[in-house]
Design an enzyme around this catalytic site. Structure first.
Site, mmCIF file in Angstrom:
data_model
loop_
_atom_site.group_PDB
_atom_site.id
_atom_site.type_symbol
_atom_site.label_atom_id
_atom_site.label_comp_id
_atom_site.label_asym_id
_atom_site.label_seq_id
_atom_site.Cartn_x
_atom_site.Cartn_y
_atom_site.Cartn_z
ATOM 1 N N GLU A 1 22.264 89.865 38.874
ATOM 2 C CA GLU A 1 22.795 88.787 38.024
ATOM 3 C C GLU A 1 23.816 87.937 38.785
ATOM 4 O OE1 GLU A 1 22.055 88.015 34.454
ATOM 5 O OE2 GLU A 1 22.881 86.287 35.482
ATOM 6 N N LYS B 1 19.248 80.268 45.246
ATOM 7 C CA LYS B 1 19.396 80.551 43.808
ATOM 8 C C LYS B 1 18.234 79.956 43.014
ATOM 9 C CE LYS B 1 24.379 80.555 44.461
ATOM 10 N NZ LYS B 1 25.578 79.705 44.475
HETATM 11 N N1 HSE Z 1 29.178 79.704 48.026
HETATM 12 C C1 HSE Z 1 28.667 79.818 46.721
HETATM 13 C C2 HSE Z 1 29.009 78.555 45.933
HETATM 14 C C3 HSE Z 1 29.232 81.026 46.050
HETATM 15 O O1 HSE Z 1 29.790 77.741 46.406
HETATM 16 O O2 HSE Z 1 28.483 78.364 44.846
HETATM 17 C C4 HSE Z 1 28.516 81.385 44.814
HETATM 18 O O3 HSE Z 1 27.237 81.836 45.053
#
Ligand code: HSE
Ligand code: NDP
Length: 420
Positions: free
Chosen positions: A124, A200
């Site tokens: 998650e 993501k």
């Molecule tokens: N480096 C990532 C961001 C951290 O700035 O969203 C979260 O996954």
């Protein structure tokens, strides 16, 4: 009651945040899990580093893999798609030890191999930090054909774009702030070049559509080329510039893309500012769902890690991708995307320039919606902005090739897609 013994590998921003959250909220976490979650062992590179953590009574493992034999669950918070993080996760899953991880790079690149072990793997925290995006997709929208995802998936980029607009500061200085605040990845290029958002998006798309995604084939463009000038023009035209992860599942196939985009200033996505993340899902039965929250940093990410641990203690776990098998689908190329475009050109202010530019657009069947030029500097460089009606990416790319080669066009044109 026997506690769940966990081993935490990595005590950086997220690992230290997870230790703190488990200790600070121990009573309520125990109540919700049904038994205590006990940190049996931890591992990091440098044992001597001061972390402001209470690690008394916790075994220190010099090699994180030593924790597998004595822990019920391994929490991998080292990071990286290869190296010690991948080795640890592979070894734990092969040994039948469930894993909780925040490692989106690992999941996006090796998720299929990891799923093949059949051992519970929860992630998650890998997408949008504290926002329960995965739970929403895999559980809340389980009965839906999800057709579209639009997300602000990188807190560092959203923080940079917001701060550049609000404070008129330079990209480099704002990036340094984001690193100091613990938002940026160890290699900030992953954030600003869009790779982190693509990791993501790939995870969300597999969960949403049930089709495998070839990460290497996702078109990805980051925010390095977004200038203060373009941010100002966007504001003038009634838009905000955001780095978006976009995925659609249509009869033509599945299309994923990550790039800066202009969204209407009054839209939900435009209102997501600073380090906040957001995801918009469209389900055929549920309609649109919009979630917003902190996508990075110790507390929000630890919140998601511990939620996964509570699920595991309760015996709640689903197939990694929400279904036992994925079915292949056609990857729709970016060239087939149809939308409106913002073009900014730096041109010599002289008669006929605009006619040449618009001829190239006409020759590729592209119709203009509006145009902006401020002031007049005969013979000098001036910016002109053109906003098109809907056309294909293939058509605009071909027209831009012609425009960029014109003598009066002084630098590479800027193209930003406009999303409804
Ligand atoms: N480096 C990532 C961001 C951290 O700035 O969203 C979260 O996954
Ligand atoms: P950090 O760089 O802050 O921490 C990494 C940790 O891993 C450090 O404690 C480091 O040890 C340890 N480590 C490195 N190599 C080893 C090794 N060989 N064995 C054991 N430990 C090792 O990373 P983050 O906490 O920011 O990120 C961790 C994960 O969470 C990544 O996958 C990241 O993508 C993900 N994530 C991060 C978010 C964030 O906001 N930062 C948000 C969402 C996900 P030492 O401290 O001794 O150097």
């Amino acid at each position: 009651v026997r506690p769940l013994n966990i081993g935490i590998a990595g005590l950086g921003t997220v690992g230290a945040g997870t230790v703190r959250l488990l200790q600070d909220n121990a009573a309520l976490i125990t109540a919700r899990a049904g038994r205590p979650i006990r940190i049996a062992a931890v591992s990091a590179r440098d044992r001597a580093r001061e972390r402001g953590l209470n690690l008394s009574g916790i075994v220190w493992a010099h090699d994180p893999q030593d924790m597998i034999a004595n822990c019920d669950v391994i929490v991998e918070l080292i990071g990286g798609a290869e190296g010690p993080a991948r080795d640890l996760v592979e070894a734990a899953l092969a040994a039948g030890t469930p894993v909780v991880t925040a490692n989106k790079a690992l999941l996006a690149l090796h998720g299929a191999t990891l799923a093949a072990h059949g051992t519970p793997l929860a992630f998650e925290a890998a997408v949008a930090g504290g926002i329960p995006a995965i739970k929403t997709l895999r559980e809340g929208l389980a009965a839906n054909q999800v057709t579209r995802i639009a997300g602000i998936l990188n807190g560092t980029c959203n923080y940079i774009l917001t701060t550049m607009r609000e404070e008129g500061r330079d990209f480099a200085a704002v990036l340094a702030d984001a690193q100091a605040l613990g938002y940026a990845e160890a290699d900030p290029a992953f954030d600003i070049d869009g790779v982190d958002a693509a990791h993501k998006l790939a995870i969300l798309a597999v969960l949403a559509f049930g089709h495998p995604v070839d990460f290497a084939a996702i078109p990805v463009e980051g925010i390095r080329r977004v200038s203060a000038l373009d941010i100002a023009f966007a504001t003038e035209l009634g838009y905000r510039i955001k780095l978006l992860g976009l995925a659609a599942c249509t009869p033509a196939g599945v299309q994923l893309r990550v790039h800066p985009a202009m969204v209407p200033a009054a839209s939900l996505l435009a209102g997501v500012e600073g380090v906040f993340n957001a995801v918009l899902f469209e389900g055929d039965a549920a309609g649109p769902i919009f979630l917003q929250g902190r996508g990075a940093g110790a507390g929000p990410t630890a919140s998601a890690v511990v939620a996964d641990l509570i699920d595991l203690v309760r015996g709640r776990h689903l197939p990694i991708w929400g279904q036992a098998a994925l079915t292949p689908a056609r990857a729709v190329p970016l060239a087939e995307h149809v939308g409106a475009y913002f073009l900014r050109l730096m041109v010599t202010d002289q008669p006929g320039v605009l006619a040449d530019v618009t001829s190239a657009l006409r020759d590729h069947g592209i119709s203009l919606a509006s145009m902006l030029q401020h002031g007049r500097k005969p013979g000098e460089a001036v910016p002109i902005v053109l906003v098109t009606h809907e056309c294909s990416d293939a058509a605009i790319a071909a027209a831009l090739g012609v425009i960029a080669a014109q003598e009066a066009v002084l630098e590479a044109p800027t193209l930003i897609r406009i999303e409804p």
